[in-house]
Each structure stands twice: as C-alpha cells, then as structure tokens.
Scaffold this motif. Sequence first.
Motif, mmCIF file in Angstrom:
data_model
loop_
_atom_site.group_PDB
_atom_site.id
_atom_site.type_symbol
_atom_site.label_atom_id
_atom_site.label_comp_id
_atom_site.label_asym_id
_atom_site.label_seq_id
_atom_site.Cartn_x
_atom_site.Cartn_y
_atom_site.Cartn_z
ATOM 1 N N HIS A 1 -10.666 12.113 -6.382
ATOM 2 C CA HIS A 1 -10.447 13.625 -6.030
ATOM 3 C C HIS A 1 -8.916 14.154 -6.494
ATOM 4 O O HIS A 1 -8.666 15.143 -6.974
ATOM 5 N N SER A 2 -7.815 13.353 -5.963
ATOM 6 C CA SER A 2 -6.311 13.770 -6.240
ATOM 7 C C SER A 2 -6.198 13.648 -7.794
ATOM 8 O O SER A 2 -5.486 14.442 -8.104
ATOM 9 N N LEU A 3 -6.677 12.712 -8.495
ATOM 10 C CA LEU A 3 -6.546 12.681 -9.778
ATOM 11 C C LEU A 3 -7.190 14.056 -10.550
ATOM 12 O O LEU A 3 -6.509 14.605 -11.404
ATOM 13 N N ALA A 4 -7.990 14.597 -10.044
ATOM 14 C CA ALA A 4 -8.959 15.596 -10.568
ATOM 15 C C ALA A 4 -7.983 16.890 -10.280
ATOM 16 O O ALA A 4 -7.584 17.748 -11.065
ATOM 17 N N VAL A 5 -7.430 16.879 -9.069
ATOM 18 C CA VAL A 5 -6.341 18.012 -8.732
ATOM 19 C C VAL A 5 -5.167 17.877 -9.616
ATOM 20 O O VAL A 5 -4.700 18.884 -9.964
ATOM 21 N N PHE B 1 -2.943 6.423 -1.366
ATOM 22 C CA PHE B 1 -3.505 7.766 -0.720
ATOM 23 C C PHE B 1 -2.378 8.715 -1.024
ATOM 24 O O PHE B 1 -1.182 8.645 -1.151
ATOM 25 N N GLU B 2 -3.137 9.977 -1.485
ATOM 26 C CA GLU B 2 -2.154 11.200 -1.490
ATOM 27 C C GLU B 2 -2.210 11.869 -0.042
ATOM 28 O O GLU B 2 -3.366 11.883 0.520
ATOM 29 N N ALA B 3 -1.169 12.198 0.526
ATOM 30 C CA ALA B 3 -1.122 12.689 1.885
ATOM 31 C C ALA B 3 -1.312 14.187 1.850
ATOM 32 O O ALA B 3 -0.432 14.887 1.643
ATOM 33 N N ILE B 4 -2.711 14.564 1.832
ATOM 34 C CA ILE B 4 -3.021 16.169 1.709
ATOM 35 C C ILE B 4 -3.854 16.379 3.046
ATOM 36 O O ILE B 4 -4.990 16.395 3.362
ATOM 37 N N ASN C 1 0.886 -1.145 -0.004
ATOM 38 C CA ASN C 1 0.121 -0.046 -0.116
ATOM 39 C C ASN C 1 0.914 1.183 -0.114
ATOM 40 O O ASN C 1 2.143 1.109 0.369
ATOM 41 N N VAL C 2 0.297 2.561 -0.613
ATOM 42 C CA VAL C 2 1.170 3.429 -0.859
ATOM 43 C C VAL C 2 0.680 4.849 -0.213
ATOM 44 O O VAL C 2 -0.686 4.989 -0.846
ATOM 45 N N ILE C 3 1.358 5.532 0.671
ATOM 46 C CA ILE C 3 0.692 7.007 1.181
ATOM 47 C C ILE C 3 1.668 7.849 0.346
ATOM 48 O O ILE C 3 3.105 7.563 0.653
ATOM 49 N N VAL C 4 1.548 8.666 -0.285
ATOM 50 C CA VAL C 4 2.587 9.706 -1.066
ATOM 51 C C VAL C 4 2.332 10.856 -0.960
ATOM 52 O O VAL C 4 0.938 11.634 -0.844
ATOM 53 N N GLU C 5 3.178 11.707 -0.380
ATOM 54 C CA GLU C 5 3.270 13.189 -0.212
ATOM 55 C C GLU C 5 2.445 13.914 -1.546
ATOM 56 O O GLU C 5 2.804 13.486 -2.629
ATOM 57 N N LYS C 6 1.942 14.965 -1.184
ATOM 58 C CA LYS C 6 1.479 15.613 -2.365
ATOM 59 C C LYS C 6 2.578 16.590 -2.963
ATOM 60 O O LYS C 6 3.631 16.800 -2.472
ATOM 61 N N PRO C 7 2.553 16.692 -4.486
ATOM 62 C CA PRO C 7 1.463 16.262 -5.467
ATOM 63 C C PRO C 7 1.796 14.674 -5.491
ATOM 64 O O PRO C 7 2.787 14.465 -5.349
ATOM 65 N N MET C 8 0.895 14.007 -5.998
ATOM 66 C CA MET C 8 0.862 12.508 -6.021
ATOM 67 C C MET C 8 1.973 12.353 -7.105
ATOM 68 O O MET C 8 2.940 11.480 -7.000
ATOM 69 N N THR C 9 1.926 13.015 -8.125
ATOM 70 C CA THR C 9 2.928 13.082 -9.327
ATOM 71 C C THR C 9 3.104 14.216 -9.817
ATOM 72 O O THR C 9 2.193 15.149 -9.576
ATOM 73 N N ASP C 10 4.042 14.419 -10.514
ATOM 74 C CA ASP C 10 4.139 15.782 -11.314
ATOM 75 C C ASP C 10 3.666 15.698 -12.752
ATOM 76 O O ASP C 10 3.797 16.709 -13.558
ATOM 77 N N ASP C 11 2.839 14.728 -13.119
ATOM 78 C CA ASP C 11 2.117 14.412 -14.084
ATOM 79 C C ASP C 11 0.923 13.556 -14.125
ATOM 80 O O ASP C 11 0.685 12.722 -13.564
ATOM 81 N N ALA C 12 -0.267 14.181 -14.890
ATOM 82 C CA ALA C 12 -1.550 13.634 -14.779
ATOM 83 C C ALA C 12 -1.604 12.352 -15.296
ATOM 84 O O ALA C 12 -2.362 11.563 -14.760
ATOM 85 N N GLY C 13 -1.044 11.813 -16.647
ATOM 86 C CA GLY C 13 -1.013 10.535 -16.843
ATOM 87 C C GLY C 13 -0.308 9.516 -15.949
ATOM 88 O O GLY C 13 -0.799 8.470 -16.089
ATOM 89 N N GLU C 14 0.753 10.067 -15.397
ATOM 90 C CA GLU C 14 1.438 8.956 -14.330
ATOM 91 C C GLU C 14 0.563 8.679 -13.431
ATOM 92 O O GLU C 14 0.551 7.721 -12.637
ATOM 93 N N ALA C 15 -0.227 9.872 -12.752
ATOM 94 C CA ALA C 15 -1.060 9.520 -11.733
ATOM 95 C C ALA C 15 -2.064 8.583 -12.085
ATOM 96 O O ALA C 15 -2.546 7.756 -11.119
ATOM 97 N N GLU C 16 -2.744 8.883 -13.306
ATOM 98 C CA GLU C 16 -3.497 7.873 -13.760
ATOM 99 C C GLU C 16 -3.153 6.467 -13.642
ATOM 100 O O GLU C 16 -3.699 5.473 -13.330
ATOM 101 N N SER C 17 -2.041 6.368 -14.126
ATOM 102 C CA SER C 17 -1.473 4.852 -14.351
ATOM 103 C C SER C 17 -1.316 4.446 -12.717
ATOM 104 O O SER C 17 -1.431 3.155 -12.562
ATOM 105 N N LEU C 18 -0.828 5.017 -11.874
ATOM 106 C CA LEU C 18 -0.715 4.679 -10.500
ATOM 107 C C LEU C 18 -2.089 4.091 -9.725
ATOM 108 O O LEU C 18 -2.275 3.148 -9.239
#
Length: 324
Positions: free
Chosen positions: A304-308, A118-121, A89-106
């Motif tokens: 929500h994190s993906l939308a952001v 989870f994005e830690a926001i 399982n993964v908790i990642v500090e914000k921002p989840m990634t620096d690219d929207a496509g990469e976030a979608e793939s995760l």
Amino acid sequence: MKLGIIGTGMIVKEFLPELVKMEGLEVLSIMGSPSGFAKAEALSQQYGIPQAVSNLEELCETGIDTVYVAVPNNLHFGYCKKALEMGMNVIVEKPMTDDAGEAESLAALARKKNLFLFEAITTVYMEGYRKIREWLPLLGDIKIVQCRFCQYSSRYDNFKKGIIAPAFDPKKSGGALMDLNLYNIHYVMQYFGRPDSISYFPNMERNIDTSGVLMMLYPKFTAVCVAAKDCNGDSSAIIQGTNGFIKSDMTPNKVGNVTLQLRDGTCEVAEEHYAERRMIPEFKQFIRAIKEQDYEFCYKQLEHSLAVNEVLNRARIQAGIKAK
C-alpha cells in the motif's frame, strides 16, 4: 521491540512521551546529527533513554532490533537502506522516500533480508478509520470522496521571509503534497486502491507547493484531496454514496469521530479514542507484527505504501515539482 530513534524533530518530541510508556517497547537510544547531538542528549535525559549517539553505527550497537527514522524526507532512503543492510527492522516516517524507485528498492531489500519495513502513517491504523471500512458496503455505489487537511504552518511566515525550513524546502522534498496531502492520499487509497489517473494542481511559491488539490479518478467516482500549509480551513473527510455518507470530523492523520448517515434515517456515531495520541494504534500494530513475525501483514501494508509513493511521484513530476 528494542527501538533506536533517528531524529530529534517535532514528530519525535510529539511521540516520545507515549513511546517510552508503551508495553512491549523499549526505547534504548536516540540519535542526533553531530550539530544536533545536544538535542538528543537532552531528550535522552528527559525521557530516561539509556543512550544518545551521533551516528547510525553507534545506534545499531546499543542492543536495538528496530530503528525509527524521523528525519527530513530527503534523508529517509539513505538511513533506511543502511539500517536494513545492518540487519535492523525499520519504521520510517511518512513519506517512505521521496522517489518511487527508491521505495521499491527498500521493499526488495527488506524482503531479501527477511526484515520488517513499515511506513509510519497514523491514518490507516486509527479506530475510526477501521470503523469506516466496516460501514463502506452500506453506502451503495460510491460517487464522491473528499479529504481536506488545511493547516497554517508555524513555519510559513518565516518561509515568506526567505527562511526555509525542511518542510518548505524543495531540495529536501518538502511541500504540501509530501506532508499533509499524503495523509489524504493514504485515506483514499487504503479503501479504494490505485486510481486510474491523477491530476495535481499546486499553488507554488519559491518552487514549492504550499497548498494544492489532487484529483484521483476511479472508474465510477472521483476523489478530491485538498491540503494547505499556507491557510486554514475545514479539515475532515467525507465519502458519499447512493445510500448515504460517512464523515470523519478531524484531520485525516487523526480521523476523529466518524458518522454514518443513511437515506433511510439510520445514523451511527463511532468515537475515536486516540485522536490526540495518534501514534499509539500504529505502534501497537508494529510491536505486535514484529513480536509475532507477521510478515504477511507487514508486506501487505508495504505494498500500500509503495502504491501511494508512486502516486506522489507522478503528481510531483506532473506539476513540475522537482523529483529524482
């Protein structure tokens, strides 16, 4: 939750004193880079963490089930992907990634492997933030939303001299938008969803936005998100409607006490008990969700994190800030 931490930076040093005391959480290991391994060893000794390691493979062999990724923004995707592939399982500090496509793939990988991501926001888990959601219907039609996070960075003076920390490094996806303004964006979008359109107006130095204003247009109102790492100013948020307003009195990552003021004279104040220990509410929810296997909650927050992340990506491209 049996946790392994990746990173030894400021956010880890801020959170560790609370993490090691949290019920339902065991911090079993901490990972530093080969050059920063001494920092990991020092933190493990200071906080009684059983193991300090220098690579992800070792970290995942320490009996953990969850990793907390707290490294520079440009490294988030690589560590998250590897950890998920290894069944963590993964908790990642914000921002989840620096690219929207990469976030979608995760997100797709987490769902495929039935893992938590989870994005830690901190913003969206604070007591005051939840209270605002209860009050929002009382405001009538929303007309204006303003979020401000202005904080002179301790690294800005060196930045002006050409000494570039990751927080100001365009190659490491630094800048005001990806740091402080991200809290503002989460603050707005958790309540109101995706905007119809956005416009970002950055103040650029050395090819990075040291401050800026993001305008998010909704069908019936505009949200203004202001963030600065190069100057101080008022940091708070206010939501104004036809019947009154709601104001939070601290930076959007802490929220602080919140006040409801209506035109009919109604005035209520709700205290925020965790402003100075802001990681507690979010980690309580992460621990609960993983223990109870609450994937519905996790994937709702993930959407929500993906939308952001998508808004961040659009704003960076629009402003000419390098994005993948």
